[in-house]
Structures are given as structure tokens and as C-alpha cells.
Design an enzyme around this catalytic site. Structure first.
Site, short mmCIF file in Angstrom:
data_model
loop_
_atom_site.label_atom_id
_atom_site.label_comp_id
_atom_site.label_asym_id
_atom_site.label_seq_id
_atom_site.Cartn_x
_atom_site.Cartn_y
_atom_site.Cartn_z
N ASP A 150 -2.58 -18.52 1.20
CA ASP A 150 -3.33 -19.18 0.37
C ASP A 150 -4.13 -20.34 1.07
O ASP A 150 -5.33 -20.32 1.24
CB ASP A 150 -2.89 -19.71 -0.91
N LYS B 108 3.53 -15.36 3.01
CA LYS B 108 3.66 -15.97 1.90
C LYS B 108 5.24 -16.35 1.50
O LYS B 108 5.91 -16.03 0.67
CB LYS B 108 3.44 -15.36 0.42
N TYR C 62 0.83 -1.34 -0.02
CA TYR C 62 0.16 0.03 -0.10
C TYR C 62 0.79 1.23 0.04
O TYR C 62 0.46 2.31 -0.45
CB TYR C 62 -0.79 0.05 1.27
N ASP D 192 -6.17 -7.08 4.21
CA ASP D 192 -7.28 -6.58 3.46
C ASP D 192 -8.08 -7.44 3.00
O ASP D 192 -9.52 -7.65 3.25
CB ASP D 192 -6.80 -5.57 2.37
N ASP E 135 -11.95 -9.31 4.76
CA ASP E 135 -13.18 -9.14 3.98
C ASP E 135 -13.85 -10.75 4.08
O ASP E 135 -15.08 -10.99 4.12
CB ASP E 135 -13.07 -8.98 2.63
C1 IPM Z 1 -10.34 -1.51 3.83
C2 IPM Z 1 -10.37 -0.88 2.56
C3 IPM Z 1 -9.44 -0.05 2.29
C4 IPM Z 1 -8.10 -0.72 2.35
C5 IPM Z 1 -9.57 0.81 0.98
C6 IPM Z 1 -10.81 1.48 0.81
C7 IPM Z 1 -8.58 1.66 0.61
O1 IPM Z 1 -10.63 -1.99 1.56
O2 IPM Z 1 -10.08 -0.66 5.09
O3 IPM Z 1 -10.13 -2.80 3.97
O4 IPM Z 1 -7.94 -1.42 1.23
O5 IPM Z 1 -7.59 -0.68 3.09
MG MG Z 2 -10.63 -4.02 2.56
#
Ligand code: IPM
Ligand code: MG
Length: 361
Positions: free
Chosen positions: A227, A195, A146, A251, A255
């Protein structure tokens, strides 16, 4: 006590969900005799619309001068929003990354917990869910891909893009320490995800995490390739306690972890620096498709506010009260659309906020 809180409503559903979290915080103040002074801060598209940039120095200064920051979400629809016709460094997401960096928020904590009431919303089979799961992802937030050097060039008529993944041992050590400290207060298990079969940055990550582990003989350390971790999260989520990982892997995995809890609308998060200061935000995005329709689930933001009470303001009792209120409303059968199932009561964003505020005792 009196505390100053910066509020960042942001974009999309952000203003709606932050309004509900504020409602719950106001109830906390009324019940427990505190007073919160709120300062509104513009970030992302909301800031672009007013200032032409996604984050201003003034916004950073306001955030720094407060006890904590509570955020909704930022960003819009990349296909239709004019914000995405700006160059990448001027888009809403750049503002979020910049504020994380400016406030040195290197530790992103994302708990993923299955409420028994939401078993029906969990996409996994009952035998996989078992007794449920309760994990926390500790994601490094100010390094890695990032923030590494990036560029897009053209060489001999061929377009080429480069992103750099780099970590130094200090960055790895401080996030590893956070993970081990957190594990000590939980089930004392750290699973460090990397990884290391391919990446140098992961090999260093592994070494440094092992060095840190020496200081925590009471905590069990396991390493897992990313993975495999993605697979294990849907194969046996109950095996995890603390997942420690770098920015990009965190990240993606967060999710995935949120989805197995039933909905990404349930997942709170805290981004902390070396002190008590932190920025609290739901793990989900700004959902522009449902913005302004009273459909968004405010629970992730309300639970983020509870984390803020606990980590930045040391108000544990009050944080417990908010979490208990969320639990009660779910037990009573109220659901927003994302977690709705047969036999429960569908409510909107505002009603959900009212119910939770009402339940804070
Ligand atoms: C998160 C989001 C952010 C990230 C985006 C919006 C830049 O996906 O907070 O997980 O990738 O960190
Ligand atoms: Mg995210």
C-alpha cells in the site's frame, strides 16, 4: 544470424501493434544482416474462434521450438464479447496464464522509464517528476493468487468464492535472484514489496529475499509494504530502481507505474524462464474500444521487441538501435493519441511504426 520467432498477434489492437513491431524487426534484419523466420501462434480469443480453446498444445509446441515469442495482446470486451460467456477456464486470459505456466516464464520484467519528451503526458506535477525516473518492476509471474487453488461454492444457500495465495521458498528465491542480478547492472537498489504486516506468504517472501540479499552485498535492499509502494509511486517515483514483487501486487503496481510514464502504451515487458528464452509483450491490454482504427500506440510492443533482441537473442547493438529509433521519433515530435500534447504531431499506429522502422540505423 537466423532466428525463429513465434508471433502472437492475439486480439483487439494486438494484430495492429505486432504488425508494426514486425516492420521494425524487418528493418533491423535489413540493416544488420539477420534473418528472422516468423511462426504465427494463436492465443486468447483468436484461438477460441478457431479451436474453441484459448491455447492449444500445438501453440505451446510452436512457441517452445522458437528462439523467442513476441506477443500483442489478448482479450475482448467482457460485456459484449461471446468469449466471456464461456466458463472462466476457457476465456482468453486463461490462455495467457496457461502459456506463461507452460513455458515456465516466472520472471516478468516491466521497465517504467520517463522519456523527457513525454513530461507533458505524465499526470504528475513537475516538482514530483524532478529529473524523471527509471525503474524496473520484477514481477513473479507463475505463482501466487493467479495459480493457487480456486473455487466457488454454495454453503447453506450462501455463495462463497475462494482464491489461494501460496508461495514456496524456491519460487521466491529464483525471482529474487533475478531482481538482484538486474539491480547489479543498474543502480544496485532492490525494493522488495509485500504485505508482511498481514500475510504469511509475504513474511516468507521477506525472509527468503533477505537470504538472497546476503549473496549481493553490493546491492541495497529495502522492504516496502504494497500500500505504501502504491503511494510512493505517485509521491516520489524517482526513488525506485528495481521493484521486486509477487504476481498480483506486480500486476497492479505495473499499471500504476506505466501511467506515470505518460501512457500505458509505452510500457514494454519481458517474461523469462531460467534460460534465455522469453515471451515479450506490451504491459497493456487489447483495448477493444480502439481496435482496427489505427489509433493504438505500437511503442510498447516495439520496445518489447527490443527487449527480445537483447535478452533472448543477445543482439544488444540491434536493441540499442531500436530504442534509439523510438527516442528519435519522440524527439522529432511524433505522437499517437495516448501521448499527444499541444505542439506535437498526431500520427496513427502504422505511421508510428513506419517512422520508427525508418529511424533504425
Ligand atoms: C498483465 C495482464 C494479465 C495479468 C491479464 C490479461 C490476465 O493484466 O499482463 O498484466 O493479470 O497478468
Ligand atoms: Mg495487468
Amino acid at each position: 544470424m537466423n532466428y525463429t520467432i513465434s508471433l502472437i498477434p492475439g486480439d483487439g489492437i494486438g494484430p495492429e501493434i505486432v504488425a508494426e513491431a514486425k516492420k521494425v524487426l524487418d528493418k533491423v534484419c535489413a540493416v544488420y544482416g539477420h534473418s528472422f523466420t516468423y511462426k504465427e501462434v494463436l492465443l486468447g480469443g483468436a484461438s477460441i474462434d478457431v479451436h474453441g480453446v484459448p491455447l492449444t498444445e500445438e501453440a505451446i509446441a510452436t512457441a517452445k521450438s522458437s528462439d523467442a515469442v513476441l506477443m500483442g495482446s489478448i482479450g475482448g470486451d467482457a460485456k459484449t464479447s461471446p468469449w466471456y460467456r464461456l466458463e472462466p477456464s476457457k476465456r482468453p486470459e486463461a490462455g495467457l496464464l496457461a502459456i506463461r505456466k507452460a513455458l515456465n516464464l516466472f520472471a516478468n520484467l516491466r521497465p517504467a522509464y520517463l522519456y523527457q519528451e513525454l513530461r507533458a503526458a505524465c499526470p504528475l506535477r513537475d516538482e514530483i517528476i524532478g529529473d524523471g525516473f527509471d525503474m524496473i518492476i520484477v514481477r513473479e509471474l507463475t505463482g501466487g493468487l493467479y495459480f493457487g487453488e480456486r473455487k466457488t461454492v454454495e454453503e447453506n444457500g450462501v455463495r462463497k468464492a475462494i482464491d489461494t495465495l501460496s508461495y514456496d521458498e524456491k519460487e521466491i528465491r529464483r525471482i529474487a535472484v533475478k531482481a538482484f542480478e538486474i539491480a547489479r547492472k543498474r543502480k544496485k537498489k532492490v525494493c522488495s514489496v509485500d504485505k508482511a504486516n498481514v500475510l504469511d506468504s509475504s513474511r516468507l517472501w521477506r525472509k527468503v529475499v533477505e537470504e538472497v540479499a546476503l549473496g549481493y552485498p553490493d546491492v541495497t535492499l529495502e522492504h516496502m509494504l504494497v500500500d505504501n509502494c502504491a503511494m510512493q509511486l505517485v509521491r516520489n517515483p524517482g526513488q525506485f530502481d528495481v521493484i521486486l514483487t509477487e504476481n498480483m501486487f506486480g500486476d497492479i503496481l505495473s499499471d500504476e507505474a506505466s501511467m506515470v510514464t505518460g501512457s500505458i502504451g509505452m510500457l514494454s515487458s519481458a517474461s523469462l524462464n531460467e534460460t534465455k528464452f522469453g515471451l515479450y509483450e506490451p504491459s497493456h491490454g487489447s483495448a477493444p474500444d480502439i481496435a482496427g482504427q489505427n489509433k493504438a500506440n505500437p511503442i510498447a510492443t516495439i520496445l518489447s521487441a527490443a527487449m527480445m533482441l537483447r535478452f533472448s537473442l543477445d543482439l544488444d547493438r540491434e536493441a540499442d538501435a531500436v530504442e534509439a529509433a523510438v527516442q528519435k521519433v519522440l524527439t522529432d515530435g511524433y505522437r499517437t493519441g495516448d501521448i499527444f500534447s499541444e505542439g506535437t504531431v498526431l500520427v496513427g499506429t502504422r505511421e508510428m511504426g513506419d517512422l520508427i522502422a525508418e529511424a533504425v540505423k
